[in-house]
Design an enzyme around this catalytic site. Structure first.
Site, PDB file in Angstrom:
ATOM      1  N   CYS A 258      -3.329   4.977   4.154  1.00 25.03           N
ATOM      2  CA  CYS A 258      -4.978   5.173   3.709  1.00 25.03           C
ATOM      3  C   CYS A 258      -5.693   5.707   4.783  1.00 25.03           C
ATOM      4  O   CYS A 258      -6.227   6.669   4.728  1.00 25.03           O
ATOM      5  CB  CYS A 258      -5.636   3.913   3.418  1.00 25.03           C
ATOM      6  SG  CYS A 258      -4.618   2.897   1.905  1.00 25.03           S
TER       7      CYS A 258
HETATM    8  N1  LIG Z   1      -0.721   0.782   0.230  1.00 26.32           N
HETATM    9  C1  LIG Z   1      -2.179   0.416   0.241  1.00 26.32           C
HETATM   10  O1  LIG Z   1      -2.493  -0.475   1.010  1.00 26.32           O
HETATM   11  C2  LIG Z   1      -3.161   1.071  -0.491  1.00 26.32           C
HETATM   12  C3  LIG Z   1      -4.457   0.441  -0.699  1.00 26.32           C
HETATM   13  C4  LIG Z   1      -5.348   0.767  -1.534  1.00 26.32           C
HETATM   14  C5  LIG Z   1      -4.916   2.262  -2.128  1.00 26.32           C
HETATM   15  N2  LIG Z   1      -3.701   2.616  -2.167  1.00 26.32           N
HETATM   16  C6  LIG Z   1      -3.833   4.026  -2.841  1.00 26.32           C
HETATM   17  O2  LIG Z   1      -2.885   3.743  -3.785  1.00 26.32           O
HETATM   18  C7  LIG Z   1      -2.003   4.779  -4.124  1.00 26.32           C
HETATM   19  C8  LIG Z   1      -0.631   4.411  -4.352  1.00 26.32           C
HETATM   20  O3  LIG Z   1      -0.360   4.065  -2.840  1.00 26.32           O
HETATM   21  P1  LIG Z   1       0.953   3.281  -2.462  1.00 26.32           P
HETATM   22  O4  LIG Z   1       0.708   2.395  -1.101  1.00 26.32           O
HETATM   23  O5  LIG Z   1       1.302   2.150  -3.464  1.00 26.32           O
HETATM   24  O6  LIG Z   1       2.093   4.352  -2.487  1.00 26.32           O
HETATM   25  P2  LIG Z   1       3.673   3.990  -2.498  1.00 26.32           P
HETATM   26  O7  LIG Z   1       4.353   5.300  -2.019  1.00 26.32           O
HETATM   27  O8  LIG Z   1       4.277   2.660  -2.266  1.00 26.32           O
HETATM   28  O9  LIG Z   1       4.108   3.883  -4.133  1.00 26.32           O
HETATM   29  C9  LIG Z   1       3.883   5.116  -4.905  1.00 26.32           C
HETATM   30  C10 LIG Z   1       5.110   5.161  -5.913  1.00 26.32           C
HETATM   31  O10 LIG Z   1       4.799   6.098  -6.978  1.00 26.32           O
HETATM   32  C11 LIG Z   1       6.181   6.531  -7.286  1.00 26.32           C
HETATM   33  N3  LIG Z   1       5.797   7.997  -7.714  1.00 26.32           N
HETATM   34  C12 LIG Z   1       5.509   9.277  -7.045  1.00 26.32           C
HETATM   35  N4  LIG Z   1       5.569  10.297  -7.955  1.00 26.32           N
HETATM   36  C13 LIG Z   1       5.649   9.566  -9.368  1.00 26.32           C
HETATM   37  C14 LIG Z   1       5.497  10.147 -10.658  1.00 26.32           C
HETATM   38  N5  LIG Z   1       5.194  11.443 -10.692  1.00 26.32           N
HETATM   39  N6  LIG Z   1       5.722   9.336 -11.644  1.00 26.32           N
HETATM   40  C15 LIG Z   1       6.001   8.091 -11.412  1.00 26.32           C
HETATM   41  N7  LIG Z   1       6.086   7.379 -10.257  1.00 26.32           N
HETATM   42  C16 LIG Z   1       5.752   8.176  -9.032  1.00 26.32           C
HETATM   43  C17 LIG Z   1       6.899   6.746  -5.970  1.00 26.32           C
HETATM   44  O11 LIG Z   1       8.261   6.605  -6.034  1.00 26.32           O
HETATM   45  C18 LIG Z   1       6.475   5.363  -5.538  1.00 26.32           C
HETATM   46  O12 LIG Z   1       7.281   4.160  -5.626  1.00 26.32           O
HETATM   47  C19 LIG Z   1      -2.259   5.808  -3.200  1.00 26.32           C
HETATM   48  O13 LIG Z   1      -3.147   6.864  -3.631  1.00 26.32           O
HETATM   49  C20 LIG Z   1      -2.981   5.212  -2.185  1.00 26.32           C
HETATM   50  O14 LIG Z   1      -4.052   5.777  -1.442  1.00 26.32           O
HETATM   51  C21 LIG Z   1      -2.876   2.287  -1.335  1.00 26.32           C
END
Ligand SMILES: NC(=O)c1ccc[n+]([C@@H]2O[C@H](COP(=O)([O-])OP(=O)(O)OC[C@H]3O[C@@H](n4cnc5c(N)ncnc54)[C@H](O)[C@@H]3O)[C@@H](O)[C@H]2O)c1
Length: 416
Positions: A258
């Site tokens: 993030c």
């Molecule tokens: N990790 C955190 O602490 C956090 C906190 C708040 C917000 N976010 C936001 O949330 C979003 C997701 O973050 P995350 O940490 O969960 O990411 P992550 O990489 O852990 O998970 C994302 C998942 O999406 C899947 N993916 C990618 N493209 C895809 C598609 N076309 N169809 C289906 N699945 C698909 C990936 O395989 C992966 O499993 C981001 O925008 C991030 O900025 C993350």
């Protein structure tokens, strides 16, 4: 009870899937990564905030799949895919566009779609809505659309999805009402804002606030280093002010998915409005400098001991980006390791949460052995399970980038 579709089963999507399933919803969990789908099927969690027991407890209600077609049965679909930066530090909406296009092919009249991925103001209305409308259905009329940012803080147990207020903004009033009803199942407090744009910017403000304040204290840490003042003493003293001050600790730089990424979504968008978001850029620059400053600190510590960096045995303690988790994305430890390697140091690491660093060909070593062998123990991330007082007593030389050895009386410690 609603059937909830979740796209993207990572740090954000999997805990959401489990939360809705625990409330009795059927969950259709879609990811492009078949390994994640298989792990969920097998009841094996790969996210620290979700235990395998929790996952197995709702096994009958989470249906994981790589097939988007299954989402046609959902009442609501939450999109939680990554929103990274390109190599040029511009928003990479590739995963979001792919996911939205795939969803458009199976979108049903009457469904609610909520974007949870962090992104710049305007994404939901200008990028997601038109792609979904390629289905022939109109946003706000035939299906509902909203943005609701995820606020999960991995590894945190006092604030969870349930007791962290959830911000949301709908494309229309009806969209917001439906989203509010849905999230009310898993969150105690919903904070409605007037539009998806306001919700998108709220999330960015929260992350930029942290990034700028971390940069401020990091800049002061570099200054106090020259001035011979202990930054930790100053931060601690300032924190006694009961109002008008919020504590941020210096450190080796920002990590995770993030803080090093999200602020640049806004600075990119701002350029369209002839605005340079200088705070964001400056904070990014200062925080990116920190690993270099930390490496210089190690060089000085070794120099004081009459040792060159070349050939010095350095054990890095903690390589994930924050304490208590195993996530190494954008971790400053990785930058520090590669800079020290370039200087010829002999690197090893100990991290109870990160068994291997494949890019470096390293595996986590036994702590006691590492402390015996190393010329320097470099504390980069202070995991709560590691006894840093013991590290300070045992190691020949310690460089502490987290201020966790302040109470130890050992003289062979150099702090940030
Ligand atoms: N990790 C955190 O602490 C956090 C906190 C708040 C917000 N976010 C936001 O949330 C979003 C997701 O973050 P995350 O940490 O969960 O990411 P992550 O990489 O852990 O998970 C994302 C998942 O999406 C899947 N993916 C990618 N493209 C895809 C598609 N076309 N169809 C289906 N699945 C698909 C990936 O395989 C992966 O499993 C981001 O925008 C991030 O900025 C993350």
């Amino acid at each position: 009870m609603a059937t909830v579709g979740i796209i993207g089963l990572g740090y954000v999507g999997l805990p959401l899937a489990v939360a809705f399933a625990q409330e009795g919803c059927e969950v259709i969990a879609v990811d492009v990564d078949p390994r994640k789908v298989a792990a969920i099927e097998a009841g094996e969690s790969y996210i620290e905030d979700v235990s395998s027991e929790q996952l197995r407890g709702v096994a009958g209600r989470i249906h994981s799949t790589t097939r988007y077609a299954s989402l046609a049965q959902a009442n609501a679909v939450l999109v939680c895919v990554p929103t990274p930066l390109t190599r040029n530090r511009e928003p990479d909406l590739g995963p979001l566009i792919d996911a939205t296009r795939s969803l458009a092919r199976v979108l049903q009249s009457g469904q609610l779609v909520v974007l949870e991925s962090t992104t710049y103001p305007g994404t939901t209305r200008e990028r997601v809505a038109p792609l979904l409308e390629e289905s022939g259905l109109a946003a706000g009329r035939d299906f509902n659309l909203a943005f609701s940012p995820e606020r999960v803080d991995p590894g945190r147990t006092d604030f969870t999805l349930r007791n962290t207020p959830k911000v949301l903004g709908g494309l229309t009033e009806a969209c917001a009402e439906r989203a509010e009803a849905l999230y009310g199942l898993v969150c105690d407090q919903i904070v409605r804002v007037s539009s998806p744009e306001a919700a998108e910017l709220t999330k960015l403000l929260e992350n930029i606030f942290r990034s700028v304040n971390i940069a401020l204290v990091n800049e002061l840490a570099m200054l106090t280093d020259r001035m011979g003042i202990d930054i930790w003493e100053v931060v601690e003293a300032a924190s006694t002010k009961p109002y008008g001050f919020m504590r941020f600790d210096p450190g080796p730089g920002m990590g995770g998915h993030c803080l090093p990424v999200d602020p640049f979504y806004l600075s990119w968008r701002a350029r369209e409005f002839d605005m340079a978001t200088e705070f964001i850029e400056l904070a990014g620059q200062v925080n990116q400098q920190m690993p270099y400053h930390c490496v210089a600190k190690v060089q000085r510590a070794l120099n004081d001991a009459g040792l060159p960096v070349k050939g010095a045995r350095i054990v890095v303690l903690g390589v994930s980006y924050k304490p208590g988790v195993g996530d190494t994305r954008e971790s400053p430890a990785l930058k520090i390791i590669s800079l020290l390697r370039e200087l010829g140091a002999d690197l090893s690491y100990h991290d109870p949460h990160v068994p291997t660093l494949t890019d470096f060909g390293l595996s986590s070593t036994d702590l006691e052995q590492a402390l015996t062998d190393a010329d320097v123990a470099l504390i980069v991330t202070a995991h709560p399970t590691v006894d840093h007082d013991h590290v300070a007593r045992r190691a020949r030389l310690v460089v502490d980038l987290r201020g966790v050895t302040r109470s130890s009386q050992v003289s062979s410690v150099m702090r940030l």
